[in-house]
Write a protein that holds these residues in place. Structure first.
Motif, PDB file in Angstrom:
ATOM      1  N   THR A 192      80.853  73.728  -2.004  1.00 24.74           N
ATOM      2  CA  THR A 192      80.823  73.472  -3.446  1.00 24.74           C
ATOM      3  C   THR A 192      81.953  74.260  -4.126  1.00 24.74           C
ATOM      4  O   THR A 192      82.474  75.228  -3.554  1.00 24.74           O
ATOM      5  CB  THR A 192      79.470  73.894  -4.068  1.00 24.74           C
ATOM      6  OG1 THR A 192      79.269  75.262  -3.797  1.00 24.74           O
ATOM      7  CG2 THR A 192      78.325  73.078  -3.508  1.00 24.74           C
ATOM      8  N   ARG A 193      82.260  73.868  -5.356  1.00 25.27           N
ATOM      9  CA  ARG A 193      83.323  74.547  -6.105  1.00 25.27           C
ATOM     10  C   ARG A 193      82.978  76.024  -6.317  1.00 25.27           C
ATOM     11  O   ARG A 193      83.852  76.885  -6.298  1.00 25.27           O
ATOM     12  CB  ARG A 193      83.516  73.846  -7.462  1.00 25.27           C
ATOM     13  CG  ARG A 193      84.815  74.192  -8.152  1.00 25.27           C
ATOM     14  CD  ARG A 193      84.893  73.544  -9.512  1.00 25.27           C
ATOM     15  NE  ARG A 193      83.908  74.086 -10.440  1.00 25.27           N
ATOM     16  CZ  ARG A 193      84.076  75.207 -11.125  1.00 25.27           C
ATOM     17  NH1 ARG A 193      85.184  75.899 -11.017  1.00 25.27           N
ATOM     18  NH2 ARG A 193      83.135  75.632 -11.959  1.00 25.27           N
ATOM     19  N   GLN A 194      81.667  76.287  -6.498  1.00 25.67           N
ATOM     20  CA  GLN A 194      81.252  77.674  -6.729  1.00 25.67           C
ATOM     21  C   GLN A 194      81.573  78.577  -5.534  1.00 25.67           C
ATOM     22  O   GLN A 194      81.862  79.756  -5.698  1.00 25.67           O
ATOM     23  CB  GLN A 194      79.760  77.733  -7.025  1.00 25.67           C
ATOM     24  CG  GLN A 194      79.476  77.482  -8.490  1.00 25.67           C
ATOM     25  CD  GLN A 194      78.075  76.983  -8.717  1.00 25.67           C
ATOM     26  OE1 GLN A 194      77.465  76.398  -7.820  1.00 25.67           O
ATOM     27  NE2 GLN A 194      77.560  77.202  -9.905  1.00 25.67           N
ATOM     28  N   ILE A 209      84.203  78.222  -3.607  1.00 25.20           N
ATOM     29  CA  ILE A 209      85.648  78.512  -3.706  1.00 25.20           C
ATOM     30  C   ILE A 209      85.870  79.596  -4.768  1.00 25.20           C
ATOM     31  O   ILE A 209      86.666  80.514  -4.566  1.00 25.20           O
ATOM     32  CB  ILE A 209      86.456  77.228  -4.045  1.00 25.20           C
ATOM     33  CG1 ILE A 209      86.253  76.164  -2.950  1.00 25.20           C
ATOM     34  CG2 ILE A 209      87.941  77.533  -4.245  1.00 25.20           C
ATOM     35  CD1 ILE A 209      86.750  76.539  -1.562  1.00 25.20           C
ATOM     36  N   VAL A 210      85.139  79.493  -5.888  1.00 24.09           N
ATOM     37  CA  VAL A 210      85.251  80.500  -6.952  1.00 24.09           C
ATOM     38  C   VAL A 210      84.899  81.882  -6.379  1.00 24.09           C
ATOM     39  O   VAL A 210      85.633  82.864  -6.570  1.00 24.09           O
ATOM     40  CB  VAL A 210      84.321  80.155  -8.151  1.00 24.09           C
ATOM     41  CG1 VAL A 210      84.301  81.274  -9.181  1.00 24.09           C
ATOM     42  CG2 VAL A 210      84.735  78.842  -8.797  1.00 24.09           C
ATOM     43  N   THR A 268      93.108  71.741  -7.152  1.00 30.56           N
ATOM     44  CA  THR A 268      92.103  72.369  -8.023  1.00 30.56           C
ATOM     45  C   THR A 268      91.013  72.954  -7.113  1.00 30.56           C
ATOM     46  O   THR A 268      90.943  72.632  -5.927  1.00 30.56           O
ATOM     47  CB  THR A 268      91.457  71.341  -8.973  1.00 30.56           C
ATOM     48  OG1 THR A 268      90.760  70.394  -8.165  1.00 30.56           O
ATOM     49  CG2 THR A 268      92.477  70.647  -9.849  1.00 30.56           C
ATOM     50  N   GLN A 269      90.179  73.795  -7.723  1.00 33.64           N
ATOM     51  CA  GLN A 269      89.087  74.381  -6.929  1.00 33.64           C
ATOM     52  C   GLN A 269      88.172  73.278  -6.389  1.00 33.64           C
ATOM     53  O   GLN A 269      87.716  73.336  -5.253  1.00 33.64           O
ATOM     54  CB  GLN A 269      88.283  75.357  -7.787  1.00 33.64           C
ATOM     55  CG  GLN A 269      89.048  76.637  -8.077  1.00 33.64           C
ATOM     56  CD  GLN A 269      88.301  77.548  -9.037  1.00 33.64           C
ATOM     57  OE1 GLN A 269      87.519  77.077  -9.872  1.00 33.64           O
ATOM     58  NE2 GLN A 269      88.552  78.833  -8.944  1.00 33.64           N
ATOM     59  N   GLY A 270      87.938  72.261  -7.227  1.00 37.23           N
ATOM     60  CA  GLY A 270      87.072  71.148  -6.830  1.00 37.23           C
ATOM     61  C   GLY A 270      87.654  70.360  -5.670  1.00 37.23           C
ATOM     62  O   GLY A 270      86.946  69.990  -4.737  1.00 37.23           O
ATOM     63  N   GLU A 271      88.967  70.136  -5.725  1.00 38.38           N
ATOM     64  CA  GLU A 271      89.625  69.372  -4.651  1.00 38.38           C
ATOM     65  C   GLU A 271      89.586  70.138  -3.330  1.00 38.38           C
ATOM     66  O   GLU A 271      89.310  69.556  -2.270  1.00 38.38           O
ATOM     67  CB  GLU A 271      91.084  69.071  -5.039  1.00 38.38           C
ATOM     68  CG  GLU A 271      91.217  67.971  -6.080  1.00 38.38           C
ATOM     69  CD  GLU A 271      92.605  67.926  -6.726  1.00 38.38           C
ATOM     70  OE1 GLU A 271      92.882  66.940  -7.422  1.00 38.38           O
ATOM     71  OE2 GLU A 271      93.390  68.886  -6.548  1.00 38.38           O
ATOM     72  N   ARG A 319      96.126  77.924  -2.791  1.00 39.08           N
ATOM     73  CA  ARG A 319      95.631  76.743  -3.521  1.00 39.08           C
ATOM     74  C   ARG A 319      96.617  76.343  -4.614  1.00 39.08           C
ATOM     75  O   ARG A 319      96.921  75.161  -4.817  1.00 39.08           O
ATOM     76  CB  ARG A 319      94.249  77.051  -4.124  1.00 39.08           C
ATOM     77  CG  ARG A 319      93.605  75.876  -4.815  1.00 39.08           C
ATOM     78  CD  ARG A 319      92.214  76.211  -5.276  1.00 39.08           C
ATOM     79  NE  ARG A 319      92.157  77.317  -6.229  1.00 39.08           N
ATOM     80  CZ  ARG A 319      92.467  77.225  -7.510  1.00 39.08           C
ATOM     81  NH1 ARG A 319      92.856  76.081  -8.013  1.00 39.08           N
ATOM     82  NH2 ARG A 319      92.383  78.279  -8.307  1.00 39.08           N
ATOM     83  N   ALA A 341      87.432  72.420  -2.534  1.00 35.44           N
ATOM     84  CA  ALA A 341      86.030  72.451  -2.108  1.00 35.44           C
ATOM     85  C   ALA A 341      85.663  71.167  -1.359  1.00 35.44           C
ATOM     86  O   ALA A 341      85.039  71.200  -0.303  1.00 35.44           O
ATOM     87  CB  ALA A 341      85.121  72.633  -3.323  1.00 35.44           C
ATOM     88  N   GLU A 342      86.125  70.053  -1.917  1.00 41.01           N
ATOM     89  CA  GLU A 342      85.862  68.741  -1.302  1.00 41.01           C
ATOM     90  C   GLU A 342      86.483  68.657   0.101  1.00 41.01           C
ATOM     91  O   GLU A 342      85.870  68.192   1.042  1.00 41.01           O
ATOM     92  CB  GLU A 342      86.445  67.658  -2.227  1.00 41.01           C
ATOM     93  CG  GLU A 342      86.140  66.229  -1.827  1.00 41.01           C
ATOM     94  CD  GLU A 342      84.674  65.864  -1.983  1.00 41.01           C
ATOM     95  OE1 GLU A 342      84.211  65.065  -1.164  1.00 41.01           O
ATOM     96  OE2 GLU A 342      84.014  66.394  -2.912  1.00 41.01           O
TER      97      GLU A 342
END
Lengths: 66, 160
Positions: free
Chosen positions: A27-29, A31-32, A16-19, A10, A21-22
């Motif tokens: 969800t971003r969580q 990926i976390v 980013t984690q959000g990108e 990544r 995830a999308e």
């Protein structure tokens, strides 16, 4: 135990984690949790990650003996 | 929609149903007491508020479920097959896995809690005559307990 290189890849792809995830449809969580190693993804998610990073699944995920 | 809102509305539904049934139960009990000669007359005042509370809770719950269903249908990440009611998070595959784990934990603890509640009837058999609310509210407490365990378990799993 499944080890993964999601965090490293990544960063290399400057996402980013959000990108990420999308792109893979979670969800971003998730990926976390994946990066922390506390969640083992489904085959579909693993394949989606492989598609985003342009790598086969086995180069992203590997089995780790306890 | 927030899990807290979902669980709160579901709990309100159980509590409002219990409150509504309670008045009816008291009247039925008084009729039985009169039939058996324990009392000669009784008067009751039934407040309409438990009924309004129930209708309000049920309506909010229904509307929230419909709104959530529309959101779930639009969201491609969601697992529509796992959608039963809006306290179950189906926003992505990990949420579905966590929901299943939280439901399992809640179910296991519910079995223990139900056993304790049934057991409590054994120790106070005469208590129900004067305090008819006890069996009603202990019954209502079973799903409420399950929902709270589910919520706590889900939140712990979410941030694990």
């Amino acid at each position: 135990m499944i080890k993964n290189r999601v965090k490293e890849l990544r960063a290399r792809f400057d996402l980013t984690q959000g990108e990420l995830a999308e792109k893979v449809g979670v969800t971003r969580q998730t990926i976390v949790a994946l990066e922390k190693g506390s969640y083992t993804p489904s085959l579909l998610l693993a394949m989606n990650l492989g598609e985003v990073f342009g790598l086969p699944i086995e180069e992203i995920f590997s089995k780790e003996d306890d | 929609m927030g899990m807290y809102v979902a669980v709160f509305l579901r709990i309100m539904l159980f509590i409002s149903t219990s409150l509504m049934v309670y008045d009816f139960l008291v009247i039925q009990q008084n009729f039985i007491k009169m039939e058996r000669g324990f009392i000669t007359e009784f008067s009751v005042y039934i407040s309409p508020w438990p009924g309004y509370f129930f209708i309000g809770s049920a309506l909010f719950f229904l509307i929230a479920n419909i709104i959530q269903y529309i959101f779930v249908r639009r969201d491609k990440k969601s697992d529509i097959k796992a959608f039963m009611s809006f306290e179950y998070n189906v926003s992505d595959e990990r949420a579905v896995v966590n929901t299943r784990k939280a439901v399992s934990i809640a179910f296991a603890l519910l079995l223990v809690y139900s056993l304790l509640m049934i057991g409590s009837y054994l120790y106070i058999p005469n208590y129900f005559v004067d305090h008819i609310w006890f069996p009603l509210f202990t019954t209502a407490s079973i799903p409420v307990f399950g929902l709270l365990v589910y919520l706590i378990s889900y939140k712990i799993l979410e941030y694990k």
